[in-house]
Design an enzyme around this catalytic site. Structure first.
Site, PDB file in Angstrom:
ATOM      1  N   PRO A  98     -50.303  37.215 -13.504  1.00 43.68           N
ATOM      2  CA  PRO A  98     -51.450  37.373 -14.408  1.00 43.68           C
ATOM      3  C   PRO A  98     -51.673  38.829 -14.801  1.00 43.68           C
ATOM      4  CG  PRO A  98     -52.149  36.640 -12.211  1.00 43.68           C
ATOM      5  CD  PRO A  98     -50.659  36.627 -12.216  1.00 43.68           C
ATOM      6  N   GLU A 125     -50.595  36.469  -3.081  1.00 41.06           N
ATOM      7  CA  GLU A 125     -51.386  37.490  -3.773  1.00 41.06           C
ATOM      8  C   GLU A 125     -50.543  38.298  -4.744  1.00 41.06           C
ATOM      9  OE1 GLU A 125     -54.815  37.947  -3.690  1.00 41.06           O
ATOM     10  OE2 GLU A 125     -54.458  35.991  -2.780  1.00 41.06           O
ATOM     11  N   ARG A 163     -36.877  26.243 -27.759  1.00 40.07           N
ATOM     12  CA  ARG A 163     -37.130  25.781 -29.129  1.00 40.07           C
ATOM     13  C   ARG A 163     -36.564  26.723 -30.181  1.00 40.07           C
ATOM     14  NH1 ARG A 163     -41.088  22.395 -30.345  1.00 40.07           N
ATOM     15  NH2 ARG A 163     -41.729  23.664 -32.100  1.00 40.07           N
ATOM     16  N   ASP A 178     -44.355  26.086 -37.460  1.00 42.10           N
ATOM     17  CA  ASP A 178     -45.092  26.119 -36.200  1.00 42.10           C
ATOM     18  C   ASP A 178     -46.233  27.133 -36.222  1.00 42.10           C
ATOM     19  OD1 ASP A 178     -43.987  24.254 -34.642  1.00 42.10           O
ATOM     20  OD2 ASP A 178     -42.798  25.618 -33.408  1.00 42.10           O
TER      21      ASP A 178
HETATM   22  N1  ADE Z   1     -49.268  33.470 -12.042  1.00 46.58           N
HETATM   23  C1  ADE Z   1     -50.542  33.121 -11.805  1.00 46.58           C
HETATM   24  N2  ADE Z   1     -51.254  33.097 -12.947  1.00 46.58           N
HETATM   25  C2  ADE Z   1     -50.392  33.422 -13.939  1.00 46.58           C
HETATM   26  C3  ADE Z   1     -50.525  33.586 -15.343  1.00 46.58           C
HETATM   27  N3  ADE Z   1     -51.697  33.417 -15.972  1.00 46.58           N
HETATM   28  N4  ADE Z   1     -49.431  33.951 -16.046  1.00 46.58           N
HETATM   29  C4  ADE Z   1     -48.255  34.168 -15.420  1.00 46.58           C
HETATM   30  N5  ADE Z   1     -48.081  34.037 -14.102  1.00 46.58           N
HETATM   31  C5  ADE Z   1     -49.138  33.673 -13.367  1.00 46.58           C
END
Ligand code: ADE
Length: 589
Positions: A98, A125, A163, A178
């Site tokens: 994330p 984590e 794709r 798309d």
């Molecule tokens: N791992 C946990 N959340 C994630 C996300 N939003 N994008 C990529 N990998 C992740």
């Protein structure tokens, strides 16, 4: 196209890859997918892949050894080291996290072009930072939310890239149409029956007129993108006709007849303005809060010959928005506005407003030595959909000393544009050194003249002076001139700060921290900024040096200024780089 996926849960992928387009692509030999269980590379007796974090804290950390060993087997130890060393990446090693850059159609295309990627599915984590240092070339997130691991994001990436592989989609038109392929969201689709529960298919789709159907679809795509994702408009390829259509979606400017106009300006039709008046938690926000925060002044990019680089001006505007600035201003002193030709200013107004796409307010600089020039610029600002205009008094002429002429000038600007007007008050010779009492008089007498940027000498104290005089006719008071002073300005009660945007993410952060009540945090960031500002002290060219920072930040290709273009010597550049490094940890974009 080859995908290698390093995961602790290979079984999760089975059913997804066994269906539909991905299965067909694999069967046709267009794509190959190789799953690698990271646990197989944990060589200790119990195949341990995680451990407690050094420094304490909750959760577990993914260990470095199994991941690096797996990468060395999959990519090859030599290639793995070489691509980290040289930056020439043959097999991108992508960590799903994330904390990564946001995945997009553009990144999918980038991976498809390379022909091979290695995806590491993070768990727990996070991954031990040394695995990132030694092997990872890219960190990617699929959205601003947290999943339990990188497996689902990896599936999304495999599908988006697959794709794009030539031959995978039977009908190539589907690819072009798309959502996101053109930079816009997709238009709505209909199929038989022609009417369902009283809902008819739009007539135009039954007309058989292909040109009109195409235009309708384009307009639907523009309308949707404008309503749902205005941020995409900044990067979409738009024709003049598209831009005209988008402008028609904005609400008309407030009435020209100012005698019958409300005392305060109404919010315009941009999604930004609507959000401020309709979705705020406290209900309706007072208009005085409409203009608040760090407003970045866009500098004007030129090439070596001194021509404006329009693409880079648009890129800069988008970048300032993404950096978190609360508003954008162009062109004022830091944009070298006195060196811009009138047609350049007219063109730039449209470009800048369109590039921001309603995400944050845009204030256009309309100052001119001739009232007629300022009036035409104010009209163009309203037509383009700007949120306000800013003007120095008609300085550098004898008009500067004539109160009646200054009043007439601001009145003409307000009437021409029908937009809120910000008075920019500077000391002579750049400004006309308007007194606090005269500023209040201007705001109280002329409808829409309701914002002030104060930067006379002793500017911080002048801000306090205007705050103290606060007349209900003044809707916002901004400080500015230097990026240092946001903490102080906020404490003095300023509504915002307006300064050149070479580190807009830093400025916006300082303001946001002050708004959150975290003065200590804000001071920490401002102290880092002070190191950069110290390095800039005594610069031979304070336009060129700030543009150099924009070059380092990947926004400008060139540091040329029309106001003075003497090059910076190596020693100065080294100092500047030292200052730059002090703020680098706070960059957001
Ligand atoms: N791992 C946990 N959340 C994630 C996300 N939003 N994008 C990529 N990998 C992740």
């Amino acid at each position: 196209m080859r995908f290698d996926i390093l995961t602790l849960f290979p079984d999760m992928f089975e059913s997804v890859f066994r269906e539909s387009i991905i299965r067909r692509a694999v069967e046709a030999g267009l794509v190959s997918i190789h799953l690698h269980n990271i646990r197989d590379y944990a060589l200790d007796k119990h195949h341990v892949t995680d451990d407690a974090p050094y420094g304490g804290g909750g959760g577990m950390v993914m260990k470095v050894e199994p991941v690096i060993l797996a990468l060395e087997v999959v990519v090859g130890a030599e290639r793995l080291a070489a691509q980290k060393r040289s930056g020439e990446v043959e097999a991108p090693v992508v960590l799903l996290t994330p904390a990564g850059r946001l995945f997009s159609q553009e990144i999918a295309r980038e991976y498809e072009r390379v022909g091979r990627i290695v995806l590491i599915c993070g768990r727990y984590e996070g991954l031990d930072e040394r695995a990132i240092t030694l092997g990872v070339t890219d960190e990617v997130s699929i959205g601003d939310y947290v999943l339990s691991g990188g497996e689902i994001p990896a599936m999304a990436i495999v599908e988006a890239v697959t794709r794009l592989v030539p031959g995978v989609l039977g009908d190539m038109r589907a690819l072009v149409d798309d959502s996101h392929a053109s930079g816009l969201l997709e238009y709505p689709h209909y199929t038989r029956p022609a009417t369902f529960r009283g809902l008819a298919v739009p007539d135009i789709l039954l007309s058989g007129n292909h040109a009109q159907v195409e235009r309708w679809r384009r307009e639907q795509a523009l309308r949707r993108t404008y309503a749902r994702r205005p941020d995409l408009l900044a990067r979409a390829a738009l024709s003049a006709r598209d831009r005209a259509f988008l402008n028609s979606l904005r609400e008309p400017a407030p009435p020209r007849d100012l005698a019958s106009a409300p005392a305060t300006s109404e919010p315009r039709g941009s999604p930004y303005a609507q959000a401020l008046t309709t979705t705020s938690e406290e209900g309706e926000r007072p208009m005085s809060k409409r203009f608040r925060g760090y407003y970045g002044i866009a500098m004007t990019p030129f090439n070596e010959r001194g021509d404006i680089l329009w693409d880079e001006l648009e890129k800069e505007a988008d970048w300032v928005v993404r950096a978190g600035a609360h508003g954008l201003v162009w062109p004022v002193n830091d944009s070298e506005f006195t060196r811009l030709a009138f047609p350049e200013r007219m063109e730039g107004i449209k470009r800048v407003v369109d590039a921001v796409g309603g995400r944050i307010p845009v204030i256009i600089g309309v100052a001119d030595v001739f009232t007629t020039g300022a009036v035409r610029l104010a009209e163009a600002s309203a037509r383009a959909g700007a949120d306000a205009v800013i003007a120095l008094p008609p300085a550098r002429t004898t008009m500067a000393l004539d109160r009646a002429l200054i009043k007439a000038y601001y009145r003409a600007i307000a009437e021409a544009g029908g937009l809120p007007v910000m008075i920019q008050n500077l000391s002579i010779p750049l400004g006309a050194d308007l007194s606090t009492e005269f500023i209040v008089e201007l705001c109280e007498e002329i409808p829409l003249v309701e914002l002030v940027k104060e930067e006379r000498e002793l500017q911080r104290q002048r801000v306090s002076e205007i705050v103290a005089a606060r007349s209900p006719a003044i809707k916002a008071i901004f400080g500015g001139g230097t990026v240092l002073g946001l903490v102080d300005g906020h404490k003095r009660g300023a509504d915002g700060y307006l300064a050149a945007s070479y580190v807009p993410d830093i400025d916006a952060q300082i303001w946001d921290l002050m708004e959150a009540g975290d003065e200590a945090g804000a001071r920490r960031v401002e102290d880092a900024l002070a190191v950069l500002e110290k390095a800039r002290r005594g610069t031979p060219e304070h336009y060129v040096d700030r543009k150099q920072i924009l070059v380092w930040r990947g926004v400008f290709s060139c540091n040329v200024a029309r106001i003075g273009t003497r090059p910076l010597d190596d020693a100065f550049l080294a100092e500047l780089r030292y200052g730059y490094q002090a703020v680098e940890p706070y960059f957001r974009v």
